[in-house]
Design a protein around this motif. Structure first.
Motif, PDB file in Angstrom:
ATOM      1  N   ASP A 154      24.673 -17.263 -50.829  1.00  0.00           N
ATOM      2  CA  ASP A 154      25.259 -15.924 -50.701  1.00  0.00           C
ATOM      3  C   ASP A 154      24.311 -14.755 -50.678  1.00  0.00           C
ATOM      4  O   ASP A 154      23.668 -14.792 -51.719  1.00  0.00           O
ATOM      5  CB  ASP A 154      26.564 -15.785 -51.068  1.00  0.00           C
ATOM      6  CG  ASP A 154      27.395 -14.467 -50.491  1.00  0.00           C
ATOM      7  OD1 ASP A 154      26.973 -13.483 -50.819  1.00  0.00           O
ATOM      8  OD2 ASP A 154      28.443 -14.962 -49.919  1.00  0.00           O
ATOM      9  N   PRO A 155      24.362 -13.863 -49.756  1.00  0.00           N
ATOM     10  CA  PRO A 155      23.365 -12.986 -49.626  1.00  0.00           C
ATOM     11  C   PRO A 155      23.485 -11.952 -51.004  1.00  0.00           C
ATOM     12  O   PRO A 155      22.763 -11.255 -51.379  1.00  0.00           O
ATOM     13  CB  PRO A 155      23.390 -12.185 -48.437  1.00  0.00           C
ATOM     14  CG  PRO A 155      24.009 -13.021 -47.542  1.00  0.00           C
ATOM     15  CD  PRO A 155      24.655 -13.836 -48.239  1.00  0.00           C
ATOM     16  N   GLY A 156      25.041 -11.824 -51.292  1.00  0.00           N
ATOM     17  CA  GLY A 156      25.066 -11.075 -52.616  1.00  0.00           C
ATOM     18  C   GLY A 156      25.208 -11.626 -53.862  1.00  0.00           C
ATOM     19  O   GLY A 156      25.661 -10.961 -54.812  1.00  0.00           O
ATOM     20  N   ALA A 157      24.712 -12.930 -53.969  1.00  0.00           N
ATOM     21  CA  ALA A 157      24.687 -13.519 -55.107  1.00  0.00           C
ATOM     22  C   ALA A 157      23.701 -12.892 -56.188  1.00  0.00           C
ATOM     23  O   ALA A 157      24.009 -13.486 -57.379  1.00  0.00           O
ATOM     24  CB  ALA A 157      24.214 -15.215 -54.816  1.00  0.00           C
ATOM     25  N   ILE A 158      22.854 -12.278 -55.805  1.00  0.00           N
ATOM     26  CA  ILE A 158      21.988 -11.650 -56.823  1.00  0.00           C
ATOM     27  C   ILE A 158      21.880  -9.872 -57.039  1.00  0.00           C
ATOM     28  O   ILE A 158      21.134  -9.612 -57.396  1.00  0.00           O
ATOM     29  CB  ILE A 158      20.295 -11.985 -56.631  1.00  0.00           C
ATOM     30  CG1 ILE A 158      20.066 -11.405 -55.377  1.00  0.00           C
ATOM     31  CG2 ILE A 158      20.267 -13.577 -56.554  1.00  0.00           C
ATOM     32  CD1 ILE A 158      18.366 -11.588 -55.245  1.00  0.00           C
ATOM     33  N   ALA A 159      23.068  -9.789 -56.632  1.00  0.00           N
ATOM     34  CA  ALA A 159      23.222  -8.099 -56.702  1.00  0.00           C
ATOM     35  C   ALA A 159      22.894  -7.583 -58.055  1.00  0.00           C
ATOM     36  O   ALA A 159      22.593  -6.384 -58.474  1.00  0.00           O
ATOM     37  CB  ALA A 159      24.729  -7.915 -56.302  1.00  0.00           C
ATOM     38  N   GLY A 160      23.291  -8.374 -59.092  1.00  0.00           N
ATOM     39  CA  GLY A 160      23.142  -7.868 -60.595  1.00  0.00           C
ATOM     40  C   GLY A 160      21.501  -7.728 -61.051  1.00  0.00           C
ATOM     41  O   GLY A 160      21.163  -7.370 -62.031  1.00  0.00           O
ATOM     42  N   VAL A 161      20.664  -8.322 -60.280  1.00  0.00           N
ATOM     43  CA  VAL A 161      19.391  -8.555 -60.435  1.00  0.00           C
ATOM     44  C   VAL A 161      18.621  -7.260 -60.532  1.00  0.00           C
ATOM     45  O   VAL A 161      17.455  -6.976 -61.192  1.00  0.00           O
ATOM     46  CB  VAL A 161      18.678  -9.316 -59.548  1.00  0.00           C
ATOM     47  CG1 VAL A 161      16.942  -9.530 -59.685  1.00  0.00           C
ATOM     48  CG2 VAL A 161      19.084 -10.912 -59.819  1.00  0.00           C
ATOM     49  N   ARG A 162      19.209  -6.305 -59.848  1.00  0.00           N
ATOM     50  CA  ARG A 162      18.372  -4.952 -59.609  1.00  0.00           C
ATOM     51  C   ARG A 162      18.237  -4.166 -60.883  1.00  0.00           C
ATOM     52  O   ARG A 162      17.345  -3.476 -60.926  1.00  0.00           O
ATOM     53  CB  ARG A 162      19.095  -3.946 -58.367  1.00  0.00           C
ATOM     54  CG  ARG A 162      18.657  -2.681 -58.146  1.00  0.00           C
ATOM     55  CD  ARG A 162      17.274  -2.857 -57.218  1.00  0.00           C
ATOM     56  NE  ARG A 162      16.550  -1.683 -57.553  1.00  0.00           N
ATOM     57  CZ  ARG A 162      15.398  -1.520 -56.872  1.00  0.00           C
ATOM     58  NH1 ARG A 162      14.867  -2.536 -56.282  1.00  0.00           N
ATOM     59  NH2 ARG A 162      14.688  -0.446 -57.206  1.00  0.00           N
ATOM     60  N   GLU A 163      19.594  -4.316 -61.741  1.00  0.00           N
ATOM     61  CA  GLU A 163      19.416  -3.729 -62.895  1.00  0.00           C
ATOM     62  C   GLU A 163      17.998  -4.076 -64.068  1.00  0.00           C
ATOM     63  O   GLU A 163      17.556  -3.304 -64.441  1.00  0.00           O
ATOM     64  CB  GLU A 163      20.519  -3.876 -63.763  1.00  0.00           C
ATOM     65  CG  GLU A 163      21.639  -3.048 -62.889  1.00  0.00           C
ATOM     66  CD  GLU A 163      23.266  -3.182 -63.746  1.00  0.00           C
ATOM     67  OE1 GLU A 163      23.091  -3.767 -64.982  1.00  0.00           O
ATOM     68  OE2 GLU A 163      24.110  -2.778 -63.367  1.00  0.00           O
TER      69      GLU A 163
END
Length: 374
Positions: free
Chosen positions: A28-37
């Motif tokens: 899912d495109p949103g699967a790595i949203a937490g990686v930005r931090e």
């Protein structure tokens, strides 16, 4: 929104295999949203060195890169070597080139396959696509973990239970809704072989890399002189470093039933430092045609070769380094000074210094002469 039938995914997997991909998964495109931090913390520490492109605000979320994306297809090609990549380190008069750079540039090889698979997908199911191979603001490794291809090991590279640490990655973004694969979990356990083997202690902690200490960064991304504190640790590594990858125990699975698809060129397996040191710009470009090595240019390449010459302990290479004291590039001349200071008799070195130091017009090279032998 219509969800693609599972049979399309099966057919996609079959086509990917036929095109030479060894691994495929969908996230899912949103699967790595937490990686930005985590990325922002990495950038704030300065551990990315000169790699300013890592700060691209689109990195960390495929939906920022392309708002229309609905599925991310991650693909991998096994490039496990057909010989021990660490054996060359004992051949100190020969150059160690990273496994991935001994053949044709993987960017070109993988991108052709990605485009072919993307065309096939459009023909079968429509939609729109974009393909990426390590040249855009896409975080391939977290996406690969989210799609089930492997996990980011303690050396921060992707590790696969099938292919160890030897996977080239590529991505296809599509507007199609495709069935997702389960994310892979971490299987490193208590092992830290990759951390222990690092020649420059580039890992301040498991899963953390300080690129400024990494030999791959120093020999490829770093544009200036190699910092003195890392020169001895480089040994004969002139382009990249495979130590942390090669130490991974999961590599034992990488060769099983493997067809060699990305073979090394014979002339790049263990080239002599003497031969490499004699390359002019045209010869450098000819030798490294289609190779990723070509991108760093002849001057940075010879800088690395000269550091290896200084570490070789081979007195017959003195003449090669001495010849490069008159090179047009200050970067090369400075590395030549250091290379000569390692094996030469003090009196012989001072004789060279008296000849060259006074006429040297570059401050950085002058500093190399001044500091080489007190």
């Amino acid at each position: 929104m219509d969800v693609a039938a599972p049979s399309l995914k099966d057919a996609l997997t079959g086509e990917a295999r036929a095109l030479g991909f060894d691994a495929i998964g969908i996230a899912d495109p949103g699967a790595i949203a937490g990686v930005r931090e985590k990325l922002e913390a990495f950038l704030a520490s300065g551990a990315h060195g000169e790699m300013a492109w890592l700060a691209d605000p689109r990195r960390g979320d495929p939906r920022v890169m392309w708002p229309d994306v609905r599925s991310v297809i991650m693909l991998g090609v096994n490039y496990g070597p057909d010989e021990n990549p660490l054996a060359i380190l004992a051949q100190r008069s020969h150059a160690a080139i990273s496994v991935y750079a001994k053949g044709d540039d993987y960017h070109d090889l993988i991108k052709k396959r990605l485009k072919a698979l993307a065309r096939w997908l459009i023909a079968q199911a429509g939609g729109d696509v974009k393909v990426f191979v390590d040249t855009a603001a896409v975080m391939e490794k977290p996406l690969a973990q989210a799609s089930g291809l492997g996990w980011q090991g303690k050396h921060t590279n992707l590790v696969s239970r099938e292919f160890g640490s030897w996977l080239f990655l590529g991505a296809i973004f599509t507007t199609l809704e495709l069935p997702r694969d389960a994310a892979e979990r971490d299987h490193c356990g208590s092992c830290q072989a990759c951390l222990d083997i690092c020649p420059t202690a580039a890992f301040p902690a498991p899963y953390q890399l300080d690129a400024r200490r990494c030999i791959s960064y120093l020999t490829i991304e770093n544009k200036g002189p190699i910092p003195h504190k890392f020169r001895k640790s480089m040994g004969n590594r002139i382009y990249g470093c495979d130590d942390c990858l090669a130490a991974c125990p999961w590599n034992k699975f990488a060769q099983e039933g493997r067809e060699i698809k990305l073979a090394a060129r014979d002339e790049l397996r263990a080239p002599s430092l003497a031969k490499l040191s004699r390359l002019d710009d045209a010869q450098f470009r000819a030798l490294f045609t289609k190779s990723p090595v070509k991108r760093i240019g002849r001057d940075r390449f010879l800088r690395n070769v000269l550091i290896a010459i200084g570490n070789s302990g081979d007195a017959t290479l003195i003449v090669e380094a001495q010849r490069l004291l008159s090179d047009d590039s200050a970067l090369v001349r400075g590395a030549a000074v250091w290379a000569l200071a390692q094996p030469m008799d003090v009196n012989a070195f001072h004789a060279l210094k008296s000849k060259h130091h006074g006429v040297e017009g570059d401050d950085s090279v002058g500093a190399e002469w001044r500091d080489a032998i007190a």
